[in-house]
Motif scaffolding. Structure first.
Motif, PDB file in Angstrom:
ATOM      1  N   GLU A   1      35.142  36.199  32.519  1.00  0.00           N
ATOM      2  CA  GLU A   1      35.341  35.197  33.561  1.00  0.00           C
ATOM      3  C   GLU A   1      36.564  35.562  34.381  1.00  0.00           C
ATOM      4  OE1 GLU A   1      33.535  32.368  34.413  1.00  0.00           O
ATOM      5  OE2 GLU A   1      32.058  33.305  33.102  1.00  0.00           O
ATOM      6  N   ASP A   2      36.427  35.443  35.682  1.00  0.00           N
ATOM      7  CA  ASP A   2      37.526  35.700  36.591  1.00  0.00           C
ATOM      8  C   ASP A   2      37.859  34.371  37.259  1.00  0.00           C
ATOM      9  OD1 ASP A   2      39.282  36.431  38.568  1.00  0.00           O
ATOM     10  OD2 ASP A   2      38.038  38.069  39.343  1.00  0.00           O
ATOM     11  N   PRO A   3      38.904  33.704  36.797  1.00  0.00           N
ATOM     12  CA  PRO A   3      39.234  32.375  37.328  1.00  0.00           C
ATOM     13  C   PRO A   3      39.472  32.365  38.842  1.00  0.00           C
ATOM     14  CG  PRO A   3      40.603  32.891  35.419  1.00  0.00           C
ATOM     15  CD  PRO A   3      39.821  34.124  35.748  1.00  0.00           C
TER      16      PRO A   3
ATOM     17  N   ASN B   1      36.072  32.612  40.486  1.00  0.00           N
ATOM     18  CA  ASN B   1      35.366  31.339  40.320  1.00  0.00           C
ATOM     19  C   ASN B   1      35.921  30.265  41.244  1.00  0.00           C
ATOM     20  OD1 ASN B   1      33.810  32.565  38.383  1.00  0.00           O
ATOM     21  ND2 ASN B   1      34.863  31.623  36.647  1.00  0.00           N
ATOM     22  N   GLU B   2      37.227  30.252  41.410  1.00  0.00           N
ATOM     23  CA  GLU B   2      37.869  29.274  42.300  1.00  0.00           C
ATOM     24  C   GLU B   2      37.471  29.542  43.750  1.00  0.00           C
ATOM     25  OE1 GLU B   2      39.804  26.211  43.966  1.00  0.00           O
ATOM     26  OE2 GLU B   2      39.416  26.493  41.824  1.00  0.00           O
ATOM     27  N   LEU B   3      37.443  30.815  44.136  1.00  0.00           N
ATOM     28  CA  LEU B   3      37.044  31.186  45.484  1.00  0.00           C
ATOM     29  C   LEU B   3      35.597  30.768  45.749  1.00  0.00           C
ATOM     30  CD1 LEU B   3      37.612  32.597  48.185  1.00  0.00           C
ATOM     31  CD2 LEU B   3      36.931  34.758  47.087  1.00  0.00           C
ATOM     32  N   VAL B   4      34.722  31.027  44.797  1.00  0.00           N
ATOM     33  CA  VAL B   4      33.313  30.656  44.946  1.00  0.00           C
ATOM     34  C   VAL B   4      33.184  29.141  45.052  1.00  0.00           C
ATOM     35  CG1 VAL B   4      31.086  30.578  43.740  1.00  0.00           C
ATOM     36  CG2 VAL B   4      32.365  32.726  43.863  1.00  0.00           C
ATOM     37  N   SER B   5      33.865  28.441  44.166  1.00  0.00           N
ATOM     38  CA  SER B   5      33.790  26.983  44.162  1.00  0.00           C
ATOM     39  C   SER B   5      34.325  26.385  45.467  1.00  0.00           C
ATOM     40  CB  SER B   5      34.583  26.443  42.970  1.00  0.00           C
ATOM     41  OG  SER B   5      34.590  25.049  42.973  1.00  0.00           O
ATOM     42  N   SER B   6      35.481  26.854  45.923  1.00  0.00           N
ATOM     43  CA  SER B   6      36.055  26.291  47.152  1.00  0.00           C
ATOM     44  C   SER B   6      35.220  26.683  48.371  1.00  0.00           C
ATOM     45  CB  SER B   6      37.514  26.711  47.316  1.00  0.00           C
ATOM     46  OG  SER B   6      37.620  28.098  47.540  1.00  0.00           O
ATOM     47  N   SER B   7      34.638  27.881  48.365  1.00  0.00           N
ATOM     48  CA  SER B   7      33.794  28.286  49.497  1.00  0.00           C
ATOM     49  C   SER B   7      32.504  27.479  49.538  1.00  0.00           C
ATOM     50  CB  SER B   7      33.474  29.777  49.417  1.00  0.00           C
ATOM     51  OG  SER B   7      34.576  30.531  49.819  1.00  0.00           O
TER      52      SER B   7
END
Length: 185
Positions: A20-22, A25-31
């Motif tokens: 997992e790359d936090p 994952n954060e970039l994907v979620s915010s995008s």
């Protein structure tokens, strides 16, 4: 003698990808959130870019985001078309088809744009691909027949609908067949 304890490089690389790359994952979620907010605000160009980022970084979201992505694509290309940004419009379709190469709805829509812009052969190809993917897709079938009518020269229809001419050809063919049958016996 090779080192027996050495692991192949691709094994480590595969293991790294699974971790997992936090930050990713954060970039994907915010995008993804930004894409949905931009849709709400009718900022289709920015929403499209966010969806591209999400779907390229996290292809697992393809099924989840397919309908929203299509909607965004169609709205954004409509805007691009209205301001004459034709190359950008086709670039968007190419990017969409890289993500969803077997999406009959996107293929059909690209074909519609091609048809309106006079690229009849290319449009027919896209409609045909859409029909191969989903033979019961009525919009693609209708579009395919419409473009086929444009591709066939008009004089063919006149010739094919000339009943007197067709009757004479039929009589000539029947006469030739009967004459051939008499020579065979």
């Amino acid at each position: 003698m090779p080192n027996a304890s050495a692991r192949p490089k691709h094994g480590r690389r595969t293991r790294r990808r699974r971790r997992e790359d936090p930050a990713r994952n954060e970039l994907v979620s915010s995008s993804l959130e930004s894409a949905q907010q931009c849709l709400f605000n009718q900022d289709y160009g920015t929403a499209f870019v966010h969806y591209l980022l999400v779907l390229n970084l996290a292809p697992v979201f393809k099924d989840f985001a397919r309908e929203s992505f299509r909607f965004t694509l169609f709205k954004w290309t409509e805007e691009l078309d209205s301001v004459g940004r034709i190359q950008d419009l086709f670039d968007c379709y190419e990017q969409a088809l890289e993500l969803f190469p077997a999406d009959e709805v996107i293929l059909n829509s690209m074909g519609e744009h091609l048809f309106r812009m006079g690229f009849r052969d290319e449009a027919a190809g896209h409609f045909h691909k859409a029909l191969k993917l989903r033979p019961d897709y009525p919009e693609a079938r209708e579009n395919f027949y419409r473009v086929a009518n444009w591709l066939v020269e008009r004089w063919h229809f006149l010739m094919l609908n000339d009943h007197g001419r067709n009757r004479k050809y039929q009589q000539a063919i029947q006469k030739a067949v009967q004459s051939g049958l008499q020579h065979c016996t």
